[in-house]
Design an enzyme around this catalytic site. Structure first.
Site, PDB file in Angstrom:
ATOM      1  N   HIS A  37      37.567  13.281  38.741  1.00 27.68           N
ATOM      2  CA  HIS A  37      38.044  12.278  38.274  1.00 27.68           C
ATOM      3  C   HIS A  37      39.236  12.290  39.416  1.00 27.68           C
ATOM      4  O   HIS A  37      39.568  11.674  40.561  1.00 27.68           O
ATOM      5  CB  HIS A  37      39.103  12.124  37.256  1.00 27.68           C
ATOM      6  CG  HIS A  37      37.555  11.361  36.688  1.00 27.68           C
ATOM      7  ND1 HIS A  37      37.239  12.118  35.281  1.00 27.68           N
ATOM      8  CD2 HIS A  37      36.701  10.382  36.686  1.00 27.68           C
ATOM      9  CE1 HIS A  37      36.478  11.597  34.840  1.00 27.68           C
ATOM     10  NE2 HIS A  37      36.121  10.373  35.190  1.00 27.68           N
ATOM     11  N   GLN A  61      28.050  -1.722  29.435  1.00 33.66           N
ATOM     12  CA  GLN A  61      27.262  -1.044  30.573  1.00 33.66           C
ATOM     13  C   GLN A  61      26.138   0.470  29.771  1.00 33.66           C
ATOM     14  O   GLN A  61      25.726   0.660  30.189  1.00 33.66           O
ATOM     15  CB  GLN A  61      27.918  -0.244  31.234  1.00 33.66           C
ATOM     16  CG  GLN A  61      29.157   1.075  31.105  1.00 33.66           C
ATOM     17  CD  GLN A  61      29.453   1.468  32.400  1.00 33.66           C
ATOM     18  OE1 GLN A  61      30.562   0.632  32.680  1.00 33.66           O
ATOM     19  NE2 GLN A  61      29.281   2.767  33.023  1.00 33.66           N
ATOM     20  N   GLY A 147      32.407   9.236  42.369  1.00 33.65           N
ATOM     21  CA  GLY A 147      32.104  10.357  42.499  1.00 33.65           C
ATOM     22  C   GLY A 147      30.636  10.243  42.817  1.00 33.65           C
ATOM     23  O   GLY A 147      29.167   9.526  42.180  1.00 33.65           O
ATOM     24  N   ASP A 150      27.378  10.073  40.056  1.00 28.04           N
ATOM     25  CA  ASP A 150      26.496   9.247  39.621  1.00 28.04           C
ATOM     26  C   ASP A 150      25.920   8.791  41.032  1.00 28.04           C
ATOM     27  O   ASP A 150      26.318   7.579  41.568  1.00 28.04           O
ATOM     28  CB  ASP A 150      27.270   8.313  38.867  1.00 28.04           C
ATOM     29  CG  ASP A 150      27.065   8.545  37.814  1.00 28.04           C
ATOM     30  OD1 ASP A 150      26.770   8.880  36.913  1.00 28.04           O
ATOM     31  OD2 ASP A 150      28.407   9.310  37.433  1.00 28.04           O
ATOM     32  N   GLN A 153      24.701   4.899  41.244  1.00 24.65           N
ATOM     33  CA  GLN A 153      25.525   3.872  40.672  1.00 24.65           C
ATOM     34  C   GLN A 153      26.146   3.864  42.131  1.00 24.65           C
ATOM     35  O   GLN A 153      26.416   2.559  42.403  1.00 24.65           O
ATOM     36  CB  GLN A 153      26.324   4.358  39.709  1.00 24.65           C
ATOM     37  CG  GLN A 153      27.533   3.589  39.455  1.00 24.65           C
ATOM     38  CD  GLN A 153      28.491   3.927  38.553  1.00 24.65           C
ATOM     39  OE1 GLN A 153      28.517   4.129  37.335  1.00 24.65           O
ATOM     40  NE2 GLN A 153      29.609   4.628  38.912  1.00 24.65           N
ATOM     41  N   LEU A 184      31.344  18.735  36.853  1.00 25.19           N
ATOM     42  CA  LEU A 184      31.881  18.633  35.845  1.00 25.19           C
ATOM     43  C   LEU A 184      31.417  16.862  35.337  1.00 25.19           C
ATOM     44  O   LEU A 184      31.011  15.748  36.008  1.00 25.19           O
ATOM     45  CB  LEU A 184      33.320  18.505  36.384  1.00 25.19           C
ATOM     46  CG  LEU A 184      33.822  19.585  36.961  1.00 25.19           C
ATOM     47  CD1 LEU A 184      35.186  19.286  36.939  1.00 25.19           C
ATOM     48  CD2 LEU A 184      33.653  20.389  35.441  1.00 25.19           C
TER      49      LEU A 184
HETATM   50  O1  PAF Z   1      31.218   5.566  36.432  1.00 25.21           O
HETATM   51  C1  PAF Z   1      31.823   5.115  36.072  1.00 25.21           C
HETATM   52  O2  PAF Z   1      32.280   6.537  35.272  1.00 25.21           O
HETATM   53  C2  PAF Z   1      31.351   3.614  35.378  1.00 25.21           C
HETATM   54  O3  PAF Z   1      29.774   3.666  35.747  1.00 25.21           O
HETATM   55  C3  PAF Z   1      32.126   2.705  35.710  1.00 25.21           C
HETATM   56  C4  PAF Z   1      32.343   2.924  37.765  1.00 25.21           C
HETATM   57  C5  PAF Z   1      33.939   3.557  35.724  1.00 25.21           C
HETATM   58  C6  PAF Z   1      32.438   1.942  35.778  1.00 25.21           C
HETATM   59  O4  PAF Z   1      33.244   1.476  34.662  1.00 25.21           O
END
Ligand code: PAF
Length: 289
Positions: A37, A61, A147, A150, A153, A184
């Site tokens: 992060h 989610q 990142g 994912d 995503q 990580l």
């Molecule tokens: O990748 C994540 O941590 C979550 O899916 C996000 C993008 C913060 C949405 O809650």
């Protein structure tokens, strides 16, 4: 750094930044922050005048209540890390603040959500899209940082931006790995010391797969990864409790996310994997082409 918990205070801060013609970078997170992060925040810091980081465990989610309950919550430590990393605003809302009304919106993403995580986590990507859109609406960023771990995503957010036509630049950031290669993840802290010690074999196997892809076909590389991980405990005489249970390993076109049959089927090819170890669902990815 300002820590903001209400939509009203965030809106006021964003209005002020817009009046001052500041560029805004948004880093959405669910907290339990690690170096991965922080690398997004460093990138956002380089590219924007104002860096907003959201810390919100988004209930809609999670399609598994136990997973939601077990998700690590470390808000105080997160805020310290954010301040040290140079964030300007930590937005830490409650569930009621984010969703004052029941959420009825459902997003659809077509074929890119019909593979990998999509069918295994029904409703997950719609839930991600709802929260990300809300964060976009509240922060009106110039850029948003996600990142590459994912990987699916990112494709979903790219598609979301096309659907809602917001002029936001999506900035994908590379995976950050521990020295031993493990990607990580906030979930790593749930691994037992024994499981943590063998977890780097996921990435080691993916690296071997990349080497093999120079001379083996797609199916053989796929099968190699699954069988190497699934048989790891037997081959190494480790207890059943520490066995890798691959949920899927897909070798896909990096844009459409559809599986490929030949290495030449796509210009960009990635391998995405999800493996259970010690009751923890770990994900990773590697680029083949
Ligand atoms: O990748 C994540 O941590 C979550 O899916 C996000 C993008 C913060 C949405 O809650």
């Amino acid at each position: 750094m300002q820590t903001i918990t209400t939509v009203a205070a965030l809106t006021a801060a964003i209005q002020q930044a817009k009046q001052d013609h500041k560029t805004i970078g948004l880093v959405p997170t669910m907290g339990a922050l690690h170096e991965g992060h922080l690398s997004l925040i460093t990138k956002a810091r380089e590219q924007n005048d104002l860096v907003v980081v959201s810390v919100f465990v988004n209930p809609i989610q999670f399609n598994n209540k136990e997973d939601l309950a077990k998700y690590p919550r470390t808000v105080e430590a997160d805020c310290e890390k954010l301040a040290a990393a140079g964030a300007d605003i930590a937005f830490v809302p409650s569930v009621e603040e984010m969703y004052p009304e029941p959420v009825e919106t459902v997003y659809h993403f077509g074929p890119i959500e019909e593979v990998m995580e999509g069918p295994r986590r029904p409703g997950h990507f719609s839930g991600v899209a709802v929260v990300v859109r809300r964060l976009f609406d509240l922060t009106q960023p110039d850029r948003a940082y996600f990142g590459e771990k994912d990987f699916q995503q990112i494709a979903i957010i790219r598609n979301l931006l096309e659907q809602i036509k917001y002029p936001i630049e999506l900035v994908p950031c590379p995976i950050v790995r521990a020295d031993d290669g493990l990607a990580l993840s906030s979930r790593n802290m749930r691994l037992s010391p024994e499981a943590r010690a063998i977890a780097p074999n996921i990435y080691a196997t993916l690296e071997q797969a990349v080497e093999m892809s120079e001379y083996e076909d797609v199916e053989s590389v796929h099968d190699y990864v699954i069988s190497t991980l699934a048989s790891f405990h037997e081959v190494n005489g480790i207890s059943e409790e520490l066995k890798f249970e691959p949920e899927y390993f897909e070798i896909v076109n990096d844009t459409t996310l559809q599986p490929i049959e030949d290495w030449d089927d796509a210009e960009g090819v990635v391998g995405c994997i999800t493996v259970w170890l010690n009751g923890v669902r770990l994900i990773d990815m590697v680029r083949f082409r």
